[in-house]
Design a protein around this motif. Structure first.
Motif, PDB file in Angstrom:
ATOM      1  N   ALA A 138       0.840  -1.205   0.000  1.00  0.00           N
ATOM      2  CA  ALA A 138       0.000   0.000   0.000  1.00  0.00           C
ATOM      3  C   ALA A 138       0.869   1.246   0.000  1.00  0.00           C
ATOM      4  N   ALA A 139       1.969   1.209   0.755  1.00  0.00           N
ATOM      5  CA  ALA A 139       2.900   2.341   0.765  1.00  0.00           C
ATOM      6  C   ALA A 139       3.565   2.509  -0.595  1.00  0.00           C
ATOM      7  N   LEU A 140       3.936   1.405  -1.237  1.00  0.00           N
ATOM      8  CA  LEU A 140       4.549   1.476  -2.560  1.00  0.00           C
ATOM      9  C   LEU A 140       3.582   2.013  -3.602  1.00  0.00           C
ATOM     10  N   HIS A 141       2.293   1.753  -3.405  1.00  0.00           N
ATOM     11  CA  HIS A 141       1.270   2.294  -4.301  1.00  0.00           C
ATOM     12  C   HIS A 141       0.908   3.740  -3.958  1.00  0.00           C
ATOM     13  N   ALA A 142       1.539   4.299  -2.925  1.00  0.00           N
ATOM     14  CA  ALA A 142       1.267   5.673  -2.490  1.00  0.00           C
ATOM     15  C   ALA A 142      -0.184   5.858  -2.076  1.00  0.00           C
ATOM     16  N   ILE A 143      -0.764   4.836  -1.471  1.00  0.00           N
ATOM     17  CA  ILE A 143      -2.116   4.966  -0.938  1.00  0.00           C
ATOM     18  C   ILE A 143      -2.052   5.837   0.317  1.00  0.00           C
ATOM     19  N   PRO A 144      -2.907   6.839   0.452  1.00  0.00           N
ATOM     20  CA  PRO A 144      -2.863   7.720   1.615  1.00  0.00           C
ATOM     21  C   PRO A 144      -2.903   6.939   2.932  1.00  0.00           C
ATOM     22  N   ALA A 145      -2.088   7.366   3.888  1.00  0.00           N
ATOM     23  CA  ALA A 145      -1.975   6.655   5.166  1.00  0.00           C
ATOM     24  C   ALA A 145      -3.330   6.495   5.844  1.00  0.00           C
ATOM     25  N   SER A 146      -4.195   7.481   5.673  1.00  0.00           N
ATOM     26  CA  SER A 146      -5.515   7.415   6.313  1.00  0.00           C
ATOM     27  C   SER A 146      -6.403   6.324   5.708  1.00  0.00           C
ATOM     28  N   ASP A 147      -6.067   5.856   4.494  1.00  0.00           N
ATOM     29  CA  ASP A 147      -6.886   4.851   3.815  1.00  0.00           C
ATOM     30  C   ASP A 147      -6.294   3.442   3.888  1.00  0.00           C
ATOM     31  N   VAL A 148      -5.062   3.316   4.379  1.00  0.00           N
ATOM     32  CA  VAL A 148      -4.357   2.040   4.285  1.00  0.00           C
ATOM     33  C   VAL A 148      -5.090   0.932   5.020  1.00  0.00           C
ATOM     34  N   ASN A 149      -5.477   1.158   6.265  1.00  0.00           N
ATOM     35  CA  ASN A 149      -6.133   0.103   7.039  1.00  0.00           C
ATOM     36  C   ASN A 149      -7.411  -0.387   6.357  1.00  0.00           C
ATOM     37  N   GLU A 150      -8.195   0.564   5.863  1.00  0.00           N
ATOM     38  CA  GLU A 150      -9.446   0.194   5.194  1.00  0.00           C
ATOM     39  C   GLU A 150      -9.171  -0.601   3.922  1.00  0.00           C
ATOM     40  N   ARG A 151      -8.190  -0.158   3.131  1.00  0.00           N
ATOM     41  CA  ARG A 151      -7.872  -0.848   1.878  1.00  0.00           C
ATOM     42  C   ARG A 151      -7.346  -2.260   2.144  1.00  0.00           C
ATOM     43  N   VAL A 152      -6.472  -2.393   3.137  1.00  0.00           N
ATOM     44  CA  VAL A 152      -5.903  -3.701   3.453  1.00  0.00           C
ATOM     45  C   VAL A 152      -6.993  -4.655   3.923  1.00  0.00           C
ATOM     46  N   GLN A 153      -7.854  -4.183   4.812  1.00  0.00           N
ATOM     47  CA  GLN A 153      -8.933  -5.030   5.314  1.00  0.00           C
ATOM     48  C   GLN A 153      -9.890  -5.407   4.189  1.00  0.00           C
ATOM     49  N   GLU A 154     -10.167  -4.474   3.314  1.00  0.00           N
ATOM     50  CA  GLU A 154     -11.050  -4.733   2.175  1.00  0.00           C
ATOM     51  C   GLU A 154     -10.458  -5.814   1.261  1.00  0.00           C
ATOM     52  N   ALA A 155      -9.153  -5.704   0.963  1.00  0.00           N
ATOM     53  CA  ALA A 155      -8.503  -6.682   0.088  1.00  0.00           C
ATOM     54  C   ALA A 155      -8.477  -8.062   0.729  1.00  0.00           C
ATOM     55  N   LEU A 156      -8.202  -8.126   2.047  1.00  0.00           N
ATOM     56  CA  LEU A 156      -8.205  -9.405   2.751  1.00  0.00           C
ATOM     57  C   LEU A 156      -9.590 -10.040   2.733  1.00  0.00           C
ATOM     58  N   ARG A 157     -10.599  -9.223   2.913  1.00  0.00           N
ATOM     59  CA  ARG A 157     -11.975  -9.724   2.898  1.00  0.00           C
ATOM     60  C   ARG A 157     -12.347 -10.236   1.504  1.00  0.00           C
ATOM     61  N   ASP A 158     -11.934  -9.512   0.473  1.00  0.00           N
ATOM     62  CA  ASP A 158     -12.288  -9.885  -0.899  1.00  0.00           C
ATOM     63  C   ASP A 158     -11.762 -11.268  -1.279  1.00  0.00           C
ATOM     64  N   VAL A 159     -10.606 -11.643  -0.742  1.00  0.00           N
ATOM     65  CA  VAL A 159     -10.014 -12.953  -1.084  1.00  0.00           C
ATOM     66  C   VAL A 159     -10.134 -13.947   0.061  1.00  0.00           C
ATOM     67  N   GLN A 160     -10.923 -13.603   1.076  1.00  0.00           N
ATOM     68  CA  GLN A 160     -11.228 -14.494   2.202  1.00  0.00           C
ATOM     69  C   GLN A 160      -9.973 -14.923   2.966  1.00  0.00           C
ATOM     70  N   LEU A 161      -9.161 -13.942   3.314  1.00  0.00           N
ATOM     71  CA  LEU A 161      -7.967 -14.208   4.123  1.00  0.00           C
ATOM     72  C   LEU A 161      -8.006 -13.469   5.460  1.00  0.00           C
ATOM     73  N   GLU A 162      -9.146 -12.962   5.852  1.00  0.00           N
ATOM     74  CA  GLU A 162      -9.234 -12.179   7.096  1.00  0.00           C
ATOM     75  C   GLU A 162      -8.776 -12.992   8.310  1.00  0.00           C
ATOM     76  N   ASP A 163      -9.180 -14.274   8.372  1.00  0.00           N
ATOM     77  CA  ASP A 163      -8.854 -15.079   9.550  1.00  0.00           C
ATOM     78  C   ASP A 163      -7.372 -15.436   9.626  1.00  0.00           C
TER      79      ASP A 163
END
Length: 357
Positions: A138-163
């Protein structure tokens, strides 16, 4: 949906569905690489280089929200084409643009609009957890720090890796690693997603859920275009609106997979009957109304399965059943026989070879 079978590369095809604007435009793309030579040969004749074409005049459009499949044997040019679109390789000829931005003149803009996931790519940090890997990218993609947690959680959920998000990647199975690579590609919320055999390491249930996510979330809701190199029949026949079959770097056929299969293979059905050698079958073959493709031995109960190809459209199936029944043949079942990708590709290439003789 029209079917385009051709015997020469480089023909420019029409847009994804007529009036829809193209998000991805590929025009006349060609690429060649020097043939690898033994080091002794290279020393003796360093300038005697032989070139091998990898792409030859490839052209197509993909609209927003469309799935476009790339089919073909290994070495047909699918991965090279994806790398050209992703700005990882510069084409020798032709033009590629994403939302109007040329991959040569504006590579940084193009990279901000698309993501690439290659089947052979394993650029993950094995001593980090999945969550830490995604935060790093996310840092390499220059995603704003305020959005990183949401984006990471969203991506994990999308591929069912949250657990399993906080487990180290070295503990992951091959299927989980493949899902994490896809999650990484989803982080920037791309407008164009390039996927190379994305479900090849996934189990059937995970594959089905991932295809559902691609269709419902990315395509329908986000209107993300997806270019998919695949050997999976479900993806080609049920997910992709259109597919292109590549052979030695050229597109030799384009259209929906089902239309292509019908055009080159005809309407095929599997019929279960009690008299597989009845004279009425030979009569129907002689009249050109059907062709027996395979004839399986009868089982213990006396039922045999035939795969037949109908000369006319699928409505002719009911007429064939009526002919069999009228002749005294008992028909236990008749069902459509879906062509395999191997059958489809082989038939298209065989037709192309016949046309070039």
């Amino acid at each position: 949906m029209g079917v385009d079978l051709e015997t020469s590369p480089g023909t420019v095809r029409q847009g994804a569905s007529g009036a829809e604007p193209a998000l991805l435009r590929v025009r006349g793309v060609a690429k060649r690489f020097p043939r690898r030579r033994p080091w002794r040969e290279a020393i003796r004749a360093p300038f005697d280089v032989t070139w091998t074409p990898a792409l030859r005049g490839v052209s197509f459009d993909v609209a927003a929200g469309e799935f476009y499949g790339l089919l073909g044997a290994n070495g047909a040019g699918k991965t090279t084409l994806m790398k050209v679109i992703a700005t990882l390789i510069i084409a020798d000829e032709g033009e590629v643009s994403v939302e109007g931005h040329d991959v040569r003149r504006e590579p940084e803009v193009v990279r901000s609009l698309m993501s690439l996931s290659l089947a052979s790519e394993r650029g993950l940090y094995w001593r980090l957890s999945a969550r830490e890997n995604l935060r790093l990218y996310a840092a390499l993609h220059a995603i704003p720090a305020s959005d990183v947690n949401e984006r990471v959680q969203e991506a994990l959920r999308d591929v069912q890796l949250e657990d399993a998000a906080d487990r180290m990647v070295r503990e992951y199975s091959s299927g989980m690693i493949q899902r994490l690579i896809i999650a990484r590609a989803l982080l920037p919320r791309p407008r164009l997603l390039l996927l190379d055999e994305p479900t090849r390491s996934l189990d059937p249930i995970a594959s089905r859920e991932f295809r559902r996510f691609l269709r419902d979330e990315l395509s329908h809701r986000r209107q993300c275009a997806v270019v998919l190199a695949t050997h999976d029949a479900d993806e080609a026949f049920n997910l992709c609106r259109r597919v292109a079959i590549l052979d030695r770097g050229a597109i030799v056929a384009e259209g929906s997979a089902r239309d292509l299969a019908y055009d080159v293979l005809g309407a095929r059905h599997r019929v279960t009957i009690d008299q597989p050698w009845h004279s009425v079958i030979a009569e129907l073959e002689h009249e050109g109304r059907l062709e027996v493709v395979t004839r399986e031995p009868a089982d213990a109960a006396g039922w045999a399965r035939l795969t037949i190809r109908l000369a006319a459209n699928e409505a002719a199936a009911s007429e064939v059943v009526a002919q069999l029944v009228n002749a005294g043949v008992r028909v236990a079942a008749m069902e459509k026989d879906e062509a395999s990708l191997a059958d489809l590709i082989d038939a298209v290439l065989a037709r192309r070879r016949e046309g070039t003789r």
